[in-house]
Design a protein around this motif. Structure first.
Motif, PDB file in Angstrom:
ATOM      1  N   GLU A  60       0.821  -1.206   0.000  1.00 58.88           N
ATOM      2  CA  GLU A  60       0.000   0.000   0.000  1.00 58.88           C
ATOM      3  C   GLU A  60       0.859   1.261   0.000  1.00 58.88           C
ATOM      4  O   GLU A  60       0.508   2.263  -0.637  1.00 58.88           O
ATOM      5  CB  GLU A  60      -0.924  -0.018   1.213  1.00 58.88           C
ATOM      6  N   LEU A  61       1.999   1.239   0.678  1.00 58.69           N
ATOM      7  CA  LEU A  61       2.914   2.376   0.623  1.00 58.69           C
ATOM      8  C   LEU A  61       3.489   2.547  -0.777  1.00 58.69           C
ATOM      9  O   LEU A  61       3.670   3.669  -1.256  1.00 58.69           O
ATOM     10  CB  LEU A  61       4.033   2.197   1.648  1.00 58.69           C
ATOM     11  N   THR A  62       3.769   1.433  -1.425  1.00 58.42           N
ATOM     12  CA  THR A  62       4.255   1.512  -2.806  1.00 58.42           C
ATOM     13  C   THR A  62       3.181   2.077  -3.730  1.00 58.42           C
ATOM     14  O   THR A  62       3.467   2.906  -4.608  1.00 58.42           O
ATOM     15  CB  THR A  62       4.683   0.118  -3.293  1.00 58.42           C
ATOM     16  N   ALA A  63       1.930   1.643  -3.532  1.00 61.68           N
ATOM     17  CA  ALA A  63       0.835   2.185  -4.344  1.00 61.68           C
ATOM     18  C   ALA A  63       0.626   3.669  -4.063  1.00 61.68           C
ATOM     19  O   ALA A  63       0.313   4.454  -4.972  1.00 61.68           O
ATOM     20  CB  ALA A  63      -0.453   1.410  -4.057  1.00 61.68           C
ATOM     21  N   LEU A  64       0.823   4.088  -2.824  1.00 62.17           N
ATOM     22  CA  LEU A  64       0.705   5.507  -2.504  1.00 62.17           C
ATOM     23  C   LEU A  64       1.742   6.322  -3.274  1.00 62.17           C
ATOM     24  O   LEU A  64       1.452   7.433  -3.750  1.00 62.17           O
ATOM     25  CB  LEU A  64       0.883   5.710  -1.002  1.00 62.17           C
ATOM     26  N   GLY A  65       2.953   5.787  -3.427  1.00 68.29           N
ATOM     27  CA  GLY A  65       3.995   6.504  -4.150  1.00 68.29           C
ATOM     28  C   GLY A  65       3.705   6.696  -5.614  1.00 68.29           C
ATOM     29  O   GLY A  65       4.344   7.543  -6.263  1.00 68.29           O
ATOM     30  N   ASP A  66       2.754   5.942  -6.172  1.00 66.31           N
ATOM     31  CA  ASP A  66       2.398   6.074  -7.585  1.00 66.31           C
ATOM     32  C   ASP A  66       1.240   7.036  -7.821  1.00 66.31           C
ATOM     33  O   ASP A  66       0.828   7.233  -8.966  1.00 66.31           O
ATOM     34  CB  ASP A  66       2.032   4.701  -8.165  1.00 66.31           C
ATOM     35  N   THR A  67       0.692   7.638  -6.770  1.00 64.23           N
ATOM     36  CA  THR A  67      -0.438   8.551  -6.948  1.00 64.23           C
ATOM     37  C   THR A  67       0.051   9.924  -7.401  1.00 64.23           C
ATOM     38  O   THR A  67       1.223  10.280  -7.253  1.00 64.23           O
ATOM     39  CB  THR A  67      -1.223   8.692  -5.629  1.00 64.23           C
ATOM     40  N   ARG A  68      -0.868  10.700  -7.948  1.00 63.25           N
ATOM     41  CA  ARG A  68      -0.532  12.048  -8.385  1.00 63.25           C
ATOM     42  C   ARG A  68      -0.139  12.937  -7.196  1.00 63.25           C
ATOM     43  O   ARG A  68       0.745  13.785  -7.314  1.00 63.25           O
ATOM     44  CB  ARG A  68      -1.720  12.668  -9.122  1.00 63.25           C
ATOM     45  N   THR A  69      -0.794  12.736  -6.064  1.00 68.22           N
ATOM     46  CA  THR A  69      -0.458  13.531  -4.889  1.00 68.22           C
ATOM     47  C   THR A  69       0.957  13.242  -4.418  1.00 68.22           C
ATOM     48  O   THR A  69       1.712  14.157  -4.066  1.00 68.22           O
ATOM     49  CB  THR A  69      -1.461  13.245  -3.764  1.00 68.22           C
ATOM     50  N   ALA A  70       1.350  11.975  -4.408  1.00 66.07           N
ATOM     51  CA  ALA A  70       2.707  11.625  -3.982  1.00 66.07           C
ATOM     52  C   ALA A  70       3.747  12.172  -4.956  1.00 66.07           C
ATOM     53  O   ALA A  70       4.832  12.602  -4.551  1.00 66.07           O
ATOM     54  CB  ALA A  70       2.842  10.116  -3.853  1.00 66.07           C
ATOM     55  N   ARG A  71       3.451  12.165  -6.245  1.00 66.72           N
ATOM     56  CA  ARG A  71       4.399  12.718  -7.207  1.00 66.72           C
ATOM     57  C   ARG A  71       4.559  14.222  -7.015  1.00 66.72           C
ATOM     58  O   ARG A  71       5.668  14.754  -7.140  1.00 66.72           O
ATOM     59  CB  ARG A  71       3.930  12.407  -8.627  1.00 66.72           C
ATOM     60  N   ALA A  72       3.462  14.905  -6.716  1.00 64.17           N
ATOM     61  CA  ALA A  72       3.577  16.331  -6.415  1.00 64.17           C
ATOM     62  C   ALA A  72       4.415  16.553  -5.159  1.00 64.17           C
ATOM     63  O   ALA A  72       5.210  17.508  -5.092  1.00 64.17           O
ATOM     64  CB  ALA A  72       2.181  16.933  -6.234  1.00 64.17           C
ATOM     65  N   PHE A  73       4.278  15.666  -4.169  1.00 61.15           N
ATOM     66  CA  PHE A  73       5.107  15.764  -2.965  1.00 61.15           C
ATOM     67  C   PHE A  73       6.584  15.560  -3.301  1.00 61.15           C
ATOM     68  O   PHE A  73       7.455  16.279  -2.796  1.00 61.15           O
ATOM     69  CB  PHE A  73       4.643  14.734  -1.934  1.00 61.15           C
ATOM     70  N   MET A  74       6.899  14.575  -4.154  1.00 58.16           N
ATOM     71  CA  MET A  74       8.293  14.338  -4.540  1.00 58.16           C
ATOM     72  C   MET A  74       8.880  15.551  -5.258  1.00 58.16           C
ATOM     73  O   MET A  74      10.017  15.956  -5.006  1.00 58.16           O
ATOM     74  CB  MET A  74       8.371  13.108  -5.452  1.00 58.16           C
ATOM     75  N   LEU A  75       8.093  16.140  -6.154  1.00 63.61           N
ATOM     76  CA  LEU A  75       8.571  17.298  -6.906  1.00 63.61           C
ATOM     77  C   LEU A  75       8.797  18.490  -5.993  1.00 63.61           C
ATOM     78  O   LEU A  75       9.876  19.111  -5.991  1.00 63.61           O
ATOM     79  CB  LEU A  75       7.550  17.642  -8.003  1.00 63.61           C
ATOM     80  N   LEU A  76       7.787  18.854  -5.198  1.00 67.82           N
ATOM     81  CA  LEU A  76       7.896  20.033  -4.354  1.00 67.82           C
ATOM     82  C   LEU A  76       8.830  19.801  -3.172  1.00 67.82           C
ATOM     83  O   LEU A  76       9.452  20.754  -2.682  1.00 67.82           O
ATOM     84  CB  LEU A  76       6.505  20.437  -3.849  1.00 67.82           C
ATOM     85  N   GLY A  77       8.949  18.547  -2.718  1.00 69.78           N
ATOM     86  CA  GLY A  77       9.899  18.253  -1.659  1.00 69.78           C
ATOM     87  C   GLY A  77      11.338  18.506  -2.089  1.00 69.78           C
ATOM     88  O   GLY A  77      12.143  19.038  -1.326  1.00 69.78           O
ATOM     89  N   ARG A  78      11.655  18.158  -3.349  1.00 72.47           N
ATOM     90  CA  ARG A  78      12.997  18.441  -3.857  1.00 72.47           C
ATOM     91  C   ARG A  78      13.219  19.942  -4.012  1.00 72.47           C
ATOM     92  O   ARG A  78      14.280  20.464  -3.701  1.00 72.47           O
ATOM     93  CB  ARG A  78      13.210  17.762  -5.204  1.00 72.47           C
ATOM     94  N   VAL A  79      12.186  20.647  -4.478  1.00 76.48           N
ATOM     95  CA  VAL A  79      12.333  22.097  -4.650  1.00 76.48           C
ATOM     96  C   VAL A  79      12.492  22.799  -3.300  1.00 76.48           C
ATOM     97  O   VAL A  79      13.291  23.737  -3.159  1.00 76.48           O
ATOM     98  CB  VAL A  79      11.108  22.653  -5.413  1.00 76.48           C
ATOM     99  N   ALA A  80      11.745  22.325  -2.292  1.00 79.33           N
ATOM    100  CA  ALA A  80      11.795  22.961  -0.969  1.00 79.33           C
ATOM    101  C   ALA A  80      12.999  22.522  -0.146  1.00 79.33           C
ATOM    102  O   ALA A  80      13.214  23.054   0.954  1.00 79.33           O
ATOM    103  CB  ALA A  80      10.504  22.662  -0.202  1.00 79.33           C
ATOM    104  N   GLY A  81      13.763  21.551  -0.596  1.00 81.60           N
ATOM    105  CA  GLY A  81      14.942  21.098   0.131  1.00 81.60           C
ATOM    106  C   GLY A  81      14.646  20.099   1.227  1.00 81.60           C
ATOM    107  O   GLY A  81      15.451  19.941   2.148  1.00 81.60           O
ATOM    108  N   THR A  82      13.523  19.402   1.148  1.00 89.94           N
ATOM    109  CA  THR A  82      13.176  18.429   2.179  1.00 89.94           C
ATOM    110  C   THR A  82      14.154  17.271   2.204  1.00 89.94           C
ATOM    111  O   THR A  82      14.417  16.689   3.273  1.00 89.94           O
ATOM    112  CB  THR A  82      11.751  17.895   1.943  1.00 89.94           C
ATOM    113  N   PHE A  83      14.719  16.919   1.067  1.00 92.50           N
ATOM    114  CA  PHE A  83      15.591  15.749   0.969  1.00 92.50           C
ATOM    115  C   PHE A  83      17.064  16.118   0.914  1.00 92.50           C
ATOM    116  O   PHE A  83      17.912  15.274   0.588  1.00 92.50           O
ATOM    117  CB  PHE A  83      15.223  14.931  -0.267  1.00 92.50           C
ATOM    118  N   ASP A  84      17.405  17.375   1.207  1.00 84.68           N
ATOM    119  CA  ASP A  84      18.811  17.809   1.183  1.00 84.68           C
ATOM    120  C   ASP A  84      19.477  17.537   2.540  1.00 84.68           C
ATOM    121  O   ASP A  84      18.838  17.565   3.587  1.00 84.68           O
ATOM    122  CB  ASP A  84      18.910  19.295   0.860  1.00 84.68           C
TER     123      ASP A  84
END
Length: 342
Positions: free
Chosen positions: A318-342
């Motif tokens: 279910e966590l893997t399926a969550l990562g394939d949703t549009r909301t999770a992809r927006a989180f991945m994109l904006l998380g990189r822009v905001a420096g969450t993963f730095d």
């Protein structure tokens, strides 16, 4: 003095094409003839008047004198005609350049007229497309508005009733003081939660709308869905769509680490979006657009809060399926822009 109209000019689809004038003698050639004649006359007078003075010399140098005389007579004439030829070539090139510029201007005007005519012809089709989009939007809104009245009966039958003693038609008195209707609502199933975060695929996606309707009943999930919808709409204004992104898939244990509060390099695999154009556009808008920046930070906060509770009850699949949703992809994109993963 204005040039006379060229009788060889002929109309074309781009205007009047003026063919180069090839016949007749130009003013440059007439000037060259006059200068050449004057020079030859002057040279003849000079050498004929001095021939008597030079007759007393020997004959050994007659051949050399004749050669020098010919060069002195005809070399200036040759230079005159070289200059005349160069001037005529320059004039021809200038005329050709003017004709080429006129042709380019005519092509540009014809192209603009053609594009204008094409736009006028395409207006009905564009209007028809806009009408279709508006109709689809109204249909979607109508579907969302009518789900509450159309499917409540079916959904209520599937939900098990609480194991409490029957107390008549209205069991509200059996509730303890301070208990709200939200506290009595059963938790949102994980598959509906995941389906709602991916949003309906089309206006006919009844399963997606049903999951979305259930998610909107859950207060925390509804806040995340609303924040996700807002940020996806803002991203679409820059041509960024989650369906176009193909992020690297993160392992379920990375999602659990993030849900438990880990940040930085430990959860860097969650920032799997590699699309440089989407990252650059999002970063630029994050700096320049305060509305976008506020919506992005609000979305990241809502996603952080929701995933922390979802990961406790979700399985790895279910966590893997969550990562394939549009909301999770927006989180991945904006998380990189905001420096969450730095």
């Amino acid at each position: 003095m204005a040039d006379k109209p060229n009788p060889q000019a002929r109309p074309t689809p781009l205007g009047i094409y003026d063919k180069p004038r090839t016949g007749g003698i130009s003013g440059i050639e007439i000037a060259a003839l006059v200068l050449s004649g004057l020079w030859l006359v002057g040279a003849a007078i000079f050498f004929l008047s001095g021939s008597d003075a030079g007759a007393e010399g020997g004959t050994s140098t007659d051949g050399m004198r004749f050669l020098i005389t010919m060069m002195a007579v005809f070399m200036p004439v040759a230079m005159i005609w070289v200059a005349a030829t160069a001037a005529k070539s320059s004039r021809v090139m200038r005329e050709e350049s003017q004709r080429l510029q006129a042709a380019i201007d005519a092509i540009r005007q014809a192209y603009i007229a053609q594009q204008h005519g094409r736009d006028l012809n395409s207006e009905p089709s564009v209007a028809r497309k806009l009408d279709e989009i508006a109709a689809a939007t109204r249909k979607t809104e109508s579907a969302l508005a009518t789900f509450q009245s159309r499917r409540d009966g079916e959904t209520t039958e599937r939900v098990p009733t609480p194991l409490t003693p029957a107390s008549g038609a209205d069991d509200q008195p059996a509730l303890a003081l301070g208990t709200s209707a939200e506290d009595m609502t059963p938790p949102l199933p994980t598959h509906d939660f995941i389906r709602a975060l991916n949003f309906p695929e089309t206006a006919e996606d009844e399963e997606g709308f049903a999951a979305l309707r259930k998610a909107m009943r859950d207060r925390e999930t509804a806040q995340l869905v609303q924040a996700s919808q807002d940020i996806l709409t803002l991203l679409s204004q820059d041509g960024i769509y989650m369906d176009d992104l193909r992020p690297d898939r993160a392992r379920p244990e990375v999602w659990r680490q993030f849900a438990n509060g880990a940040r930085g390099r430990a959860v860097a695999p969650l920032g799997g979006v590699r699309d440089r154009s989407s990252l650059a556009l999002s970063a630029g808008r994050m700096k320049q657009d305060p509305i976008f920046r506020d919506a992005a930070h609000h979305f990241l906060r809502r996603f952080d809060k929701t995933i922390s509770t979802f990961a406790d009850r979700a399985t790895d699949s279910e966590l893997t399926a969550l990562g394939d949703t549009r909301t999770a992809r927006a989180f991945m994109l904006l998380g990189r822009v905001a420096g969450t993963f730095d």
